[in-house]
Scaffold this active site. Structure first.
Site, mmCIF file in Angstrom:
data_model
loop_
_atom_site.group_PDB
_atom_site.id
_atom_site.type_symbol
_atom_site.label_atom_id
_atom_site.label_comp_id
_atom_site.label_asym_id
_atom_site.label_seq_id
_atom_site.Cartn_x
_atom_site.Cartn_y
_atom_site.Cartn_z
ATOM 1 N N HIS A 6 58.734 34.096 9.288
ATOM 2 C CA HIS A 6 59.955 33.670 9.981
ATOM 3 C C HIS A 6 59.531 32.559 10.944
ATOM 4 O O HIS A 6 58.400 32.575 11.446
ATOM 5 C CB HIS A 6 60.548 34.750 10.884
ATOM 6 C CG HIS A 6 60.959 36.028 10.220
ATOM 7 N ND1 HIS A 6 60.089 37.042 9.946
ATOM 8 C CD2 HIS A 6 62.180 36.472 9.841
ATOM 9 C CE1 HIS A 6 60.751 38.062 9.405
ATOM 10 N NE2 HIS A 6 62.028 37.745 9.327
ATOM 11 N N ASP A 41 57.886 33.916 14.006
ATOM 12 C CA ASP A 41 56.531 34.479 13.904
ATOM 13 C C ASP A 41 55.471 33.421 14.132
ATOM 14 O O ASP A 41 54.351 33.738 14.518
ATOM 15 C CB ASP A 41 56.262 35.044 12.497
ATOM 16 C CG ASP A 41 57.351 35.943 11.987
ATOM 17 O OD1 ASP A 41 57.944 36.653 12.806
ATOM 18 O OD2 ASP A 41 57.598 35.928 10.755
HETATM 19 C C1 XLS Z 1 63.962 43.781 8.067
HETATM 20 C C2 XLS Z 1 63.706 42.894 6.945
HETATM 21 C C3 XLS Z 1 62.992 41.604 7.303
HETATM 22 C C4 XLS Z 1 63.144 40.618 6.184
HETATM 23 C C5 XLS Z 1 62.890 39.199 6.580
HETATM 24 O O1 XLS Z 1 64.170 44.974 7.923
HETATM 25 O O2 XLS Z 1 62.991 43.596 5.971
HETATM 26 O O3 XLS Z 1 61.657 41.857 7.581
HETATM 27 O O4 XLS Z 1 62.325 40.928 5.116
HETATM 28 O O5 XLS Z 1 63.740 38.787 7.576
#
Ligand code: XLS
Ligand code: NI
Ligand code: NI
Length: 435
Positions: A101, A104
């Site tokens: 993301h 991150d």
């Molecule tokens: C949250 C989601 C997130 C997505 C990406 O529960 O799994 O991690 O995979 O935004």
């Protein structure tokens, strides 16, 4: 120059099923040919930046437990150090892919222009690292759920300015994903849902979400991004009612807004469990509509009722998941992203490596079991036999007929069907031979 974070940990290698070395692969053997293709190309394993490098160990009752040299994560110097460590980990594991993301990888600047500029800067740095690495980008995505501006949703927010902020954020993340050669772009509807209907115009919010996704698809074509756009279903957390509840709900949504040929699904084990489904159910639903794009592999706690994002460790479950993937023809642009994190007591660098070693291995083991079942053909033969009646001229003619004619024929022939066993236990015993 090495960061020293993983000092003392060697490159993880395949040593075979008899190895007792906890830092070796016992099943993950990238070059092994499975159903005519290298194992690495089947699985397309990816490390998730948020769990492995950004997560600090917090839970609803307490803050950070993980002490890392790239903390605090509020400046570019530490963001770059985090990139250095990430690529060292990719090297140690032989990681084919990573996912991220924006939040991150770049420190939050609190404003749009600052965030976009820092994302550009850090992805330039990541692109440089990739020149000396074989690890590729499986997908990028935007975090539109952590900052307080998103509390009422991103594209479904009642405030048009938040929609605009979201559009600019996603655009910048798509640009960055393209720059990094990403194979897909993911949208998980973090806070696209609602807490109470009392203040929510549900129909309008869904229309806005549909319009937003259409803009995303149009932009993809405009910039010539060749990856797949994926949406990720999840039933609850963080909103009480999430619009992208499960695979079936997402497929209905995509059809409603005419996006069924443009967008596929990224399905996650833990989300399936939260929705009251099995993972293989979600995969089969997506596959039945040609929308199985990619998977987020993890394991959810079966009792707690929230998304625990643990590393997978259950061979039969993983095997049945890959069975559906293989049955659907395998991944095209998709892959297996470990949307999984170490527990907050697993504070050592070694834990970070060992968790992935186990994850890679369990996926390899599941894939091999699934491939063996495909090669043996037992399940498909049983399925063919069960539906054999529909392959006869009689069965086919009926589907092309109408209710009245079918009824008349049934009466005239005086049919009285005999139930046949579903043979569930026999098939479960069959699966157990392979897992
Ligand atoms: C949250 C989601 C997130 C997505 C990406 O529960 O799994 O991690 O995979 O935004
Ligand atoms: Ni999740
Ligand atoms: Ni996920």
């Amino acid at each position: 120059m090495a960061t020293g974070f993983f000092d003392g940990i060697e490159r993880v290698r395949y040593e075979g099923a008899d190895s007792t070395n906890p830092m070796a692969y016992r099943h993950y053997n990238p070059d092994e040919i499975v159903l005519g293709k290298r194992m690495e190309e089947h699985l397309r394993l990816a490390v998730a930046w948020w769990h492995s490098f950004a997560y600090e160990g917090g839970d609803p009752f307490g803050g950070s437990t993980l002490v890392r040299p790239w903390h605090p994560q509020d400046n570019m110097e530490n963001a770059r150090l985090k990139v250095d460590v990430a690529f060292e980990m990719f090297e140690i594991l032989g990681t084919p892919f990573f996912c991220w993301h924006d939040a991150d990888i770049r420190p939050d600047q609190g404003d749009l222009a600052g965030n976009v500029a820092k994302l550009d800067e850090i992805t330039d740095y990541i692109a440089e690292k990739m020149e000396h690495s074989s690890t590729r980008c499986l997908w990028g995505t935007a975090n539109m759920f952590s900052h307080r501006r998103w509390m009422g949703g991103a594209s479904t927010n009642p405030d048009p300015d938040v929609f605009a902020f979201a559009a600019a954020t996603v655009k910048s993340c798509m640009d960055a994903t393209k720059k990094l050669g990403g194979a897909n772009y993911v949208l998980w509807g973090g806070r696209e849902g609602y807490e109470t209907l009392l203040n929510t115009d549900l129909g309008r919010e869904l229309d806005h979400m549909g319009r937003f996704l259409t803009m995303v698809v149009d932009y993809k074509h405009k910039i010539g991004f060749e990856g797949t756009i994926l949406v990720e279903p999840k039933p609850q957390e963080p909103s009480k009612h999430q619009y992208d509840y499960d695979a079936a709900t997402c497929i209905g949504f995509l059809r409603k807004y005419g996006l069924e040929n443009e967008v596929k699904l990224n399905l996650e084990q833990g989300h399936a469990i939260l929705a009251g489904h099995s993972f293989e159910h979600e995969l089969a639903v997506a596959a039945a509509d040609g929308m199985l794009g990619s998977i987020d592999m993890n394991r959810n706690d079966y009792q707690s009722g929230w998304d625990t994002d643990q590393f997978p460790n259950n061979t039969p479950e993983v095997a049945l998941a890959y069975y559906e993937v293989l049955r659907a023809g395998g991944f095209a642009t998709g892959g297996t992203n470990f949307d999984a994190r170490i527990r907050r007591q697993s504070i050592d660098p070694e834990d970070l490596i060992a968790s992935h070693v186990g994850g890679f291995d369990i996926c390899a083991r599941g894939l091999k079991a699934a491939a063996a079942m495909i090669e043996d053909g037992g399940l498909e033969a049983a399925r063919r036999e069960r539906y054999a009646g529909w392959e006869t001229d009689r069965g086919k003619a009926m589907l092309a007929s109408d209710l009245e004619s079918v009824a008349a024929k049934a009466l005239a022939e005086g049919i009285n069907p005999n139930p046949r066993s579903g043979r569930q236990e026999i098939l479960e015993n069959y699966v157990n031979r392979f897992v």
